[in-house]
Every structure is written in C-alpha cells, then in structure tokens.
Write a protein that holds these residues in place. Structure first.
Motif, PDB file in Angstrom:
ATOM      1  N   VAL A 132      57.697  58.250  52.633  1.00  0.00           N
ATOM      2  CA  VAL A 132      57.523  57.985  53.951  1.00  0.00           C
ATOM      3  C   VAL A 132      57.223  56.640  53.938  1.00  0.00           C
ATOM      4  CG1 VAL A 132      55.598  57.936  55.847  1.00  0.00           C
ATOM      5  CG2 VAL A 132      56.067  59.936  53.867  1.00  0.00           C
ATOM      6  N   PRO A 133      58.263  56.497  55.523  1.00  0.00           N
ATOM      7  CA  PRO A 133      57.891  54.688  56.029  1.00  0.00           C
ATOM      8  C   PRO A 133      56.691  54.031  56.250  1.00  0.00           C
ATOM      9  CG  PRO A 133      59.838  56.008  57.412  1.00  0.00           C
ATOM     10  CD  PRO A 133      59.371  57.548  56.641  1.00  0.00           C
ATOM     11  N   ILE A 134      56.503  53.201  55.503  1.00  0.00           N
ATOM     12  CA  ILE A 134      55.158  52.375  55.075  1.00  0.00           C
ATOM     13  C   ILE A 134      55.313  51.224  55.914  1.00  0.00           C
ATOM     14  CG2 ILE A 134      53.109  51.148  53.894  1.00  0.00           C
ATOM     15  CD1 ILE A 134      53.153  54.368  54.185  1.00  0.00           C
ATOM     16  N   VAL A 135      54.682  50.477  57.399  1.00  0.00           N
ATOM     17  CA  VAL A 135      54.538  49.128  57.216  1.00  0.00           C
ATOM     18  C   VAL A 135      52.733  48.293  57.053  1.00  0.00           C
ATOM     19  CG1 VAL A 135      54.686  47.256  58.786  1.00  0.00           C
ATOM     20  CG2 VAL A 135      56.100  49.338  58.940  1.00  0.00           C
ATOM     21  N   ARG A 136      52.740  47.465  56.341  1.00  0.00           N
ATOM     22  CA  ARG A 136      51.225  47.344  56.187  1.00  0.00           C
ATOM     23  C   ARG A 136      51.047  45.697  57.265  1.00  0.00           C
ATOM     24  NH1 ARG A 136      52.086  46.871  49.890  1.00  0.00           N
ATOM     25  NH2 ARG A 136      50.137  44.904  50.489  1.00  0.00           N
ATOM     26  N   THR A 137      49.984  45.518  57.448  1.00  0.00           N
ATOM     27  CA  THR A 137      49.037  44.273  57.638  1.00  0.00           C
ATOM     28  C   THR A 137      48.611  43.904  56.654  1.00  0.00           C
ATOM     29  OG1 THR A 137      47.502  45.212  58.746  1.00  0.00           O
ATOM     30  CG2 THR A 137      49.101  45.478  60.457  1.00  0.00           C
ATOM     31  N   PHE A 148      56.574  44.517  56.420  1.00  0.00           N
ATOM     32  CA  PHE A 148      54.965  43.637  56.641  1.00  0.00           C
ATOM     33  C   PHE A 148      55.051  43.055  58.321  1.00  0.00           C
ATOM     34  CE2 PHE A 148      52.519  39.778  57.360  1.00  0.00           C
ATOM     35  CZ  PHE A 148      51.671  39.605  57.062  1.00  0.00           C
ATOM     36  N   VAL A 149      53.380  43.071  58.779  1.00  0.00           N
ATOM     37  CA  VAL A 149      53.732  42.697  60.663  1.00  0.00           C
ATOM     38  C   VAL A 149      52.167  42.040  59.990  1.00  0.00           C
ATOM     39  CG1 VAL A 149      53.529  43.524  62.757  1.00  0.00           C
ATOM     40  CG2 VAL A 149      55.106  44.726  61.175  1.00  0.00           C
ATOM     41  N   GLY A 288      54.096  45.514  66.744  1.00  0.00           N
ATOM     42  CA  GLY A 288      54.862  45.145  66.129  1.00  0.00           C
ATOM     43  C   GLY A 288      55.164  46.124  64.919  1.00  0.00           C
ATOM     44  N   CYS A 289      54.147  46.859  64.714  1.00  0.00           N
ATOM     45  CA  CYS A 289      54.064  48.146  63.397  1.00  0.00           C
ATOM     46  C   CYS A 289      54.932  48.763  64.384  1.00  0.00           C
ATOM     47  CB  CYS A 289      52.336  47.890  62.989  1.00  0.00           C
ATOM     48  SG  CYS A 289      51.688  46.835  62.101  1.00  0.00           S
TER      49      CYS A 289
END
Length: 329
Positions: A132-137, A148-149, A288-289
């Motif tokens: 599953v697409p994941i974006v992290r801060t 990452f954002v 942005g995420c």
C-alpha cells in the motif's frame, strides 16, 4: 449469503485491498501469481467488480500516540491532510497508535497511508509488506527506500546561524532538551556547519535537563568563561522557558541577550517580548503528503524511486532578537 467485497477477498488471500484492486483491474504493481490467485478466488466466490468503489478512495492518517511534544504540529498536519484530501476526492480516516499490529490492520483498509511520528522499524516493515502506498513525516534512515515529506530542519539551522551573525552575535548557544529527536539534531548540525567556518564566533551546545533549572546551566557555562549573547532554542516551548528565566535574572531581551525559537506555535505570541522564531509549515506538510500519495495511487511516479519533499521554513522576526550590544569575554 455474505456479500463478496474487495475487503473479504483481501482477507482471504492475506493481501491489501490495494493489491486486490490492481490485480482485478489489470494494473501493474502485482505479480503474475498474485493476479492469478485473486482472479481465481473472485471467480469462485462470484465477485462482481464495481467501478471506483468508495472504499478505495480512503487515505489513512496514523499518529504515533506517545509523541506528545509535537502535538501542535500534528494538529496542523491533520488540517492540511484533510483539506487537500477533500480537494482531491478522498476520505480521511485517522488512528492514534504505536502498536504494529494495529497500524498494519488499519493500513489494510486504506488506498494509501500517512505515518506521522517515531514509529518503530518493525512497524514500518509490516506496513511496507502490504504493498500500500505509504508516505512518512518521521525521519528516515540514510537512503531508506521510502517516501517522505517534512520540514527543512538542517537548512533552517544554517539560516538561523547566519541571521544571528548578521546581527553581530559572536557568542551563540544552541539549547535543546530531551535528546533523540532527529529534527532538533538536524537544526544543531545546520547551525554548527555555518559557525565552524567563522573563527570569530564562539559556539556551545546546551542540553537542558528538566531536572535542573536553566539558570544552573547558564551559570555553569558562564563560570567556564562562555557568555552567550544569543540563544537558539530547538523549539518554541524551550525558548519560552529560556526567556522567562533570563528575565527573572534581570537580563533585558533583546538588549542584553537575543532568543530565537523554532516552530512558530501559539506560545510564540503569548509572551512578552514576542518570540522571534522559525516557522514550520505543518499544514503544507500534510497537504504535500496527500499530493504525493495521490501520485503514487494513480501511478504518476516510478515505483522504484523514493521521493523526499521538503517544505522550506522561514524566520519570523518579532521582538526577542536584536543586534548584539555587548561582547562576550
């Protein structure tokens, strides 16, 4: 008879709904064997694929529930996520937890997920396995293959160093509290990177232990002959404490000592003098995420190329910083 859904197919196969949807729609991103397994089970159970099901337009927002220090930042990130998700036609579901099994179960129900805060390595490993697409801060390991954002902490530290030097300060202290927060260390590295090139400037790091008053730390470094004319504090809460203690000791701010914080949170304008600080754009980080997740979900970006998106901070000039009036001895 129970209705067959993407979720029930995913549960039977031990896959994410994202992977099942791609297999049934003929999109890339799943292996031939996975596609075959999904199609066979769907045919066996009589699954009828619905166009653009609403559940596939859900983004998950997961906060690490023990990271209370950054709570105001997290509220801003949440606001940015919700606004941008609504604009792009996504629902947002939220969860506060640090338990790996809970994070994994939650992500399984989402088209993509945003993970905020210092989650453990094994939690990320379990989530990445779901495809599953994941974006992290939260901060990444060097060259970690993940999206990452975040803010420009190192760059902000360098900007603060130049700002204080331009005001004539030649004795500068970086003050931080609880160790282990990567963003704060990046700010410190950014300051040090600039000041180490300036032999006329004295620089010291002060670790502010909550069991010991700031006054005791200040007296200790002054006894060693270091008399700072400017303090760069790792976050606004710490800067408020430093200003309060300096005023109690009879220092004038900024006539005698300048103080600059980081974050531009509510406390920055609730004290006198109001705090000069570095503004972090939490809402823009959240937005942005969502933009990055949307690109991933719609395959606008190469799957094997991780992205780092930095939202640049800016210095907000208020009343707690001024030109150096005395020279440290």
């Amino acid at each position: 008879m129970e209705r067959v859904t993407l979720g029930s197919l995913a549960a039977r196969l031990g896959l994410s709904k994202f992977a099942v949807s791609r297999a049934l729609s003929g999109k890339s991103g799943v292996s031939a064997d996975t596609r075959r397994r999904v199609q066979e089970l769907a045919a066996e159970l009589g699954y009828a694929r619905q166009p653009a099901p609403k559940e596939l337009r859900t983004l998950g927002l997961i906060f690490h529930d023990t990271d209370l220090i950054n709570s105001e930042l997290h509220v801003l990130i949440q606001s940015g996520v919700q606004a941008e998700a609504q604009r792009r036609g996504y629902q947002v579901r939220m969860r506060w937890t640090h338990l790996a099994e809970e994070v994994e179960a939650f992500v399984r129900t989402c088209s993509g997920a945003i993970m905020v805060g210092p989650h453990e390595r094994h939690t990320y490993d379990r989530v990445y396995a779901l495809d599953v697409p994941i974006v992290r801060t939260g901060w990444l390991d060097p060259l970690e293959q993940a999206d990452f954002v975040g803010g420009s902490d190192h760059e902000a530290g360098s900007a603060v160093a130049r700002y204080l030097v331009e005001l004539g300060h030649t004795a500068i202290a970086f003050v931080q509290g609880t160790p282990g927060y990567r963003g704060r260390m990046e700010r410190y590295y950014g300051v040090r990177e600039v000041l180490e090139q300036l032999p006329q400037v004295s620089f010291r790091q002060m670790t502010f232990e909550k069991e010991v008053r700031f006054t005791e730390h200040l007296r200790a470094i002054e006894a060693e002959g270091f008399r700072p004319t400017a303090f760069f504090c790792a976050h606004d809460g710490l800067a408020v404490t430093v200003i309060s203690e300096l005023l109690r000791l009879g220092y004038r701010i900024p006539e005698d000592i300048s103080v600059i914080g980081f974050g531009d949170y509510s406390a920055a304008t609730q004290i006198s003098p109001q705090l000069t600080t570095v503004k972090g754009h939490g809402q823009q980080i959240g937005a942005g995420c969502v933009r990055l997740l949307d690109d991933r979900i719609n395959e606008r970006m190469a799957r094997d190329i991780p992205v780092r998106l930095l939202i640049a901070s800016r210095i907000v000039n208020r009343a707690s910083c001024g030109r150096a009036r005395r020279v440290a001895t």
